[in-house]
Scaffold this motif. Structure first.
Motif, PDB file in Angstrom:
ATOM      1  N   ASP A   1     -79.757  11.951 -52.369  1.00 59.44           N
ATOM      2  CA  ASP A   1     -78.689  12.200 -53.474  1.00 59.44           C
ATOM      3  C   ASP A   1     -79.448  12.295 -54.798  1.00 59.44           C
TER       4      ASP A   1
ATOM      5  N   GLN B   1     -73.866  13.388 -54.271  1.00 62.71           N
ATOM      6  CA  GLN B   1     -73.757  12.459 -53.389  1.00 62.71           C
ATOM      7  C   GLN B   1     -73.869  13.020 -51.905  1.00 62.71           C
TER       8      GLN B   1
ATOM      9  N   THR C   1     -73.549  11.878 -49.058  1.00 57.68           N
ATOM     10  CA  THR C   1     -72.483  11.396 -48.404  1.00 57.68           C
ATOM     11  C   THR C   1     -71.836  10.245 -49.318  1.00 57.68           C
TER      12      THR C   1
ATOM     13  N   GLU D   1     -68.005   8.290 -51.072  1.00 60.04           N
ATOM     14  CA  GLU D   1     -67.179   7.344 -50.683  1.00 60.04           C
ATOM     15  C   GLU D   1     -66.254   7.742 -49.581  1.00 60.04           C
ATOM     16  N   ARG D   2     -65.851   8.958 -49.379  1.00 63.46           N
ATOM     17  CA  ARG D   2     -64.992   9.306 -48.448  1.00 63.46           C
ATOM     18  C   ARG D   2     -65.746  10.142 -47.257  1.00 63.46           C
ATOM     19  N   ASP D   3     -66.929   9.532 -47.079  1.00 62.82           N
ATOM     20  CA  ASP D   3     -67.889  10.260 -45.988  1.00 62.82           C
ATOM     21  C   ASP D   3     -68.075  11.663 -45.979  1.00 62.82           C
ATOM     22  N   CYS D   4     -68.076  12.285 -47.020  1.00 59.20           N
ATOM     23  CA  CYS D   4     -68.231  13.755 -47.201  1.00 59.20           C
ATOM     24  C   CYS D   4     -69.084  13.719 -48.743  1.00 59.20           C
TER      25      CYS D   4
ATOM     26  N   GLU E   1     -69.968  14.440 -52.398  1.00 60.67           N
ATOM     27  CA  GLU E   1     -69.200  14.205 -53.623  1.00 60.67           C
ATOM     28  C   GLU E   1     -70.256  14.745 -54.776  1.00 60.67           C
TER      29      GLU E   1
ATOM     30  N   PRO F   1     -64.729  15.019 -53.987  1.00 53.69           N
ATOM     31  CA  PRO F   1     -65.082  15.244 -52.862  1.00 53.69           C
ATOM     32  C   PRO F   1     -64.912  16.737 -52.213  1.00 53.69           C
TER      33      PRO F   1
END
Length: 142
Positions: free
Chosen positions: A74, A89, A91, A93-96, A98, A114
């Motif tokens: 990241d 990032q 990965t 907070e929503r697993d993708c 961002e 995201p």
């Protein structure tokens, strides 16, 4: 691209209508070693833009950020400078992935977007950076 000035340093977008771009607007009238730019955020929920000043060192730090992203890390770009910061990032907070745009020193607003960029996005952004550096940097002094 021919002789036209490259405008989009960063262009991250997905099929859901989410995007974060950094557009180079041209040399700064008030700072001979800088470029005027803007960060533009667009989503179906929120849209906004903020002015940004780019220097050669900020462009070089973007090159380093792309290397770290390519290595799976990241990144925080422009975190230690005045003005807005961009965090990517891989990965979120929503697993993708961002993109977080933060304007702590100005409006104190943070926007988390995201999005899933295309597979070749890092190579594409290295090319964008190369075009911006080759076109704009020779015009700057200092």
């Amino acid at each position: 691209m021919g002789d036209s000035a490259p405008r989009e340093l960063i262009s991250l977008a997905d099929d859901e209508g989410n995007s974060v771009t950094v557009n180079v607007l041209g040399p700064s009238a008030s700072w001979s070693a800088g470029l005027n730019a803007e960060i533009v955020v667009k989503t179906p929920f929120v849209a906004g833009r903020i002015d940004l000043a780019l220097s050669v060192s900020k462009l070089e730090s973007w090159a380093n950020a792309l290397d770290r992203l390519d290595a799976g890390e990241d990144v925080a770009w422009m975190e230690m400078s005045r003005g807005p910061s961009i965090f990517i990032q891989l990965t979120g907070e929503r697993d993708c992935p961002e993109v977080v745009v933060e304007d702590e020193s100005g409006s104190m607003v943070t926007v988390r977007v995201p999005l899933v960029p295309p597979d070749d996005w890092i190579a594409d952004h290295r090319q964008r950076l190369h075009q911006v550096m080759n076109y704009w940097v020779p015009m700057l002094s200092g």
